[in-house]
Design an enzyme around this catalytic site. Structure first.
Site, PDB file in Angstrom:
ATOM      1  N   SER A  24       8.953  29.582  67.551  1.00  0.00           N
ATOM      2  CA  SER A  24       9.105  30.043  68.923  1.00  0.00           C
ATOM      3  C   SER A  24       9.508  31.502  68.846  1.00  0.00           C
ATOM      4  O   SER A  24      10.383  31.876  68.062  1.00  0.00           O
ATOM      5  CB  SER A  24      10.211  29.260  69.633  1.00  0.00           C
ATOM      6  OG  SER A  24      10.654  30.002  70.754  1.00  0.00           O
ATOM      7  N   ASP A  51       7.170  30.844  74.454  1.00  0.00           N
ATOM      8  CA  ASP A  51       7.868  30.038  75.464  1.00  0.00           C
ATOM      9  C   ASP A  51       7.843  30.799  76.784  1.00  0.00           C
ATOM     10  O   ASP A  51       8.617  31.722  77.000  1.00  0.00           O
ATOM     11  CB  ASP A  51       9.309  29.778  75.024  1.00  0.00           C
ATOM     12  CG  ASP A  51       9.380  28.693  73.969  1.00  0.00           C
ATOM     13  OD1 ASP A  51      10.084  28.887  72.959  1.00  0.00           O
ATOM     14  OD2 ASP A  51       8.727  27.646  74.156  1.00  0.00           O
ATOM     15  N   GLY A 158      14.411  25.436  78.310  1.00  0.00           N
ATOM     16  CA  GLY A 158      14.990  26.600  78.981  1.00  0.00           C
ATOM     17  C   GLY A 158      15.606  27.590  78.025  1.00  0.00           C
ATOM     18  O   GLY A 158      15.563  28.795  78.249  1.00  0.00           O
ATOM     19  N   GLY A 160      16.771  28.458  73.644  1.00  0.00           N
ATOM     20  CA  GLY A 160      16.809  28.111  72.226  1.00  0.00           C
ATOM     21  C   GLY A 160      18.230  27.780  71.824  1.00  0.00           C
ATOM     22  O   GLY A 160      19.170  27.910  72.616  1.00  0.00           O
ATOM     23  N   GLY A 161      18.393  27.339  70.607  1.00  0.00           N
ATOM     24  CA  GLY A 161      19.720  27.107  70.056  1.00  0.00           C
ATOM     25  C   GLY A 161      20.424  25.860  70.542  1.00  0.00           C
ATOM     26  O   GLY A 161      21.633  25.704  70.351  1.00  0.00           O
ATOM     27  N   ASP A 191       9.517  19.974  69.755  1.00  0.00           N
ATOM     28  CA  ASP A 191      10.111  21.299  70.013  1.00  0.00           C
ATOM     29  C   ASP A 191      11.530  21.107  70.530  1.00  0.00           C
ATOM     30  O   ASP A 191      11.754  20.444  71.540  1.00  0.00           O
ATOM     31  CB  ASP A 191       9.243  22.016  71.061  1.00  0.00           C
ATOM     32  CG  ASP A 191       9.797  23.361  71.486  1.00  0.00           C
ATOM     33  OD1 ASP A 191       9.159  24.014  72.317  1.00  0.00           O
ATOM     34  OD2 ASP A 191      10.887  23.747  71.017  1.00  0.00           O
ATOM     35  N   GLY A 192      12.470  21.733  69.790  1.00  0.00           N
ATOM     36  CA  GLY A 192      13.846  21.741  70.297  1.00  0.00           C
ATOM     37  C   GLY A 192      14.839  21.276  69.264  1.00  0.00           C
ATOM     38  O   GLY A 192      14.865  20.098  68.909  1.00  0.00           O
ATOM     39  N   GLY A 193      15.628  22.226  68.757  1.00  0.00           N
ATOM     40  CA  GLY A 193      16.667  21.864  67.796  1.00  0.00           C
ATOM     41  C   GLY A 193      16.150  21.488  66.426  1.00  0.00           C
ATOM     42  O   GLY A 193      16.845  20.832  65.638  1.00  0.00           O
TER      43      GLY A 193
HETATM   44  C1  DX5 Z   1      13.268  25.388  74.942  1.00  0.00           C
HETATM   45  C2  DX5 Z   1      12.454  26.127  73.943  1.00  0.00           C
HETATM   46  C3  DX5 Z   1      13.095  25.984  72.562  1.00  0.00           C
HETATM   47  C4  DX5 Z   1      12.453  26.844  71.523  1.00  0.00           C
HETATM   48  C5  DX5 Z   1      12.924  26.418  70.161  1.00  0.00           C
HETATM   49  O1  DX5 Z   1      12.776  25.602  76.206  1.00  0.00           O
HETATM   50  O2  DX5 Z   1      11.117  25.609  73.930  1.00  0.00           O
HETATM   51  O3  DX5 Z   1      13.031  24.637  72.198  1.00  0.00           O
HETATM   52  O4  DX5 Z   1      11.096  26.742  71.624  1.00  0.00           O
HETATM   53  O5  DX5 Z   1      14.266  26.777  70.089  1.00  0.00           O
HETATM   54  P1  DX5 Z   1      15.222  26.176  68.972  1.00  0.00           P
HETATM   55  O6  DX5 Z   1      14.390  25.939  67.738  1.00  0.00           O
HETATM   56  O7  DX5 Z   1      16.259  27.227  68.773  1.00  0.00           O
HETATM   57  O8  DX5 Z   1      15.757  24.909  69.531  1.00  0.00           O
END
Ligand code: DX5
Length: 240
Positions: A24, A51, A158, A160-161, A191-193
């Site tokens: 991302s 994103d 919404g 990252g992190g 996607d996410g975490g």
């Molecule tokens: C949320 C984003 C995040 C991003 C990845 O809306 O879509 O999930 O892409 O962020 P990390 O890898 O830091 O969770």
């Protein structure tokens, strides 16, 4: 020495891996995005996810099509747009024109998903459907013929992190089963975490395209080490 370790030592891209590691751009340095996407490609990523956020569907605002268009010449890997926007039909084709080959719409943002997906395909794009953690896979069950990728969110979109929502793993497994039974060539993305601590669970559940932001940019060894490590962990989880 594993194939992936060899690739790291010789700094060459490993032969086709069964998993895709997709960054991302959210945590990147926005003052030099062209250089950032070039660095991601050099680090061995398979494609790059933008994103796209409108400040309405999610409480954050990010990239318009012109930003992506400006970055397109700086990398050769495919771009995909994760459209976290209400009414995606309004602007989505501009992201194709900007150089994204795959458009991911959220099932929660369009009352006419079949029409939205058909429009993307008719415009020459690949189509993806993203599902928030609460959203049932049933919303895509009857449009799988129009889908190239299903994205199971493991955070609430919404930012990252955020913390990986491990209770989504049964849903990932269910999505993998639904896709296999459909017979359609559909990728399963998560996607996410996603990090070195969580990627094995997602891959073991059936995810083959893994999006990561923070885990890549915060890795102490840098982007290449991060991509190589995530890929290795996902491959090992698949083989286990
Ligand atoms: C949320 C984003 C995040 C991003 C990845 O809306 O879509 O999930 O892409 O962020 P990390 O890898 O830091 O969770």
């Amino acid at each position: 020495m594993t194939v992936t370790e060899h690739a790291t030592v010789t700094n060459i891209r490993p032969p086709a891996s069964p998993v895709q590691i997709v960054p991302s751009v959210l945590p990147a340095d926005y003052s030099k995005l062209g250089e950032e996407v070039a660095a991601l490609e050099a680090a061995g990523v398979d494609k790059i996810q933008w994103d796209v956020m409108d400040g309405v569907f999610v409480p954050n605002l990010t990239f318009g099509p012109d930003v992506i268009k400006a970055c397109r010449p700086h990398a050769t890997v495919p771009f995909e747009a994760h459209l976290m926007v209400v009414n995606p039909d309004q602007m989505m084709l501009q992201y194709l024109d900007a150089g994204c080959e795959l458009l991911i719409v959220h099932a929660e943002t369009t009352p006419h998903l079949h029409k939205t997906l058909s429009t993307i395909r008719e415009a020459g794009g690949k189509s993806g459907v993203a599902l928030n953690p609460h959203t049932s896979l049933d919303v895509v069950r009857h449009v799988l013929d129009l889908v190239d990728m299903v994205l199971v969110m493991t955070v609430n979109p919404g930012f990252g992190g955020q913390k990986y929502i491990a209770t989504m793993e049964p849903k990932i497994r269910e999505a993998a089963k639904m896709i296999e039974e459909s017979g359609f060539p559909i990728d399963l993305e998560v996607d996410g975490g996603i990090s070195s601590d969580t990627i094995a669970g997602a891959a073991a559940a059936g995810a083959r395209v893994l999006v990561a932001g923070s885990a890549l940019y915060k890795h102490q060894g840098g982007l290449t080490d991060a991509v190589t490590e995530l890929r290795r962990l996902a491959e090992e989880a698949m083989a286990a």
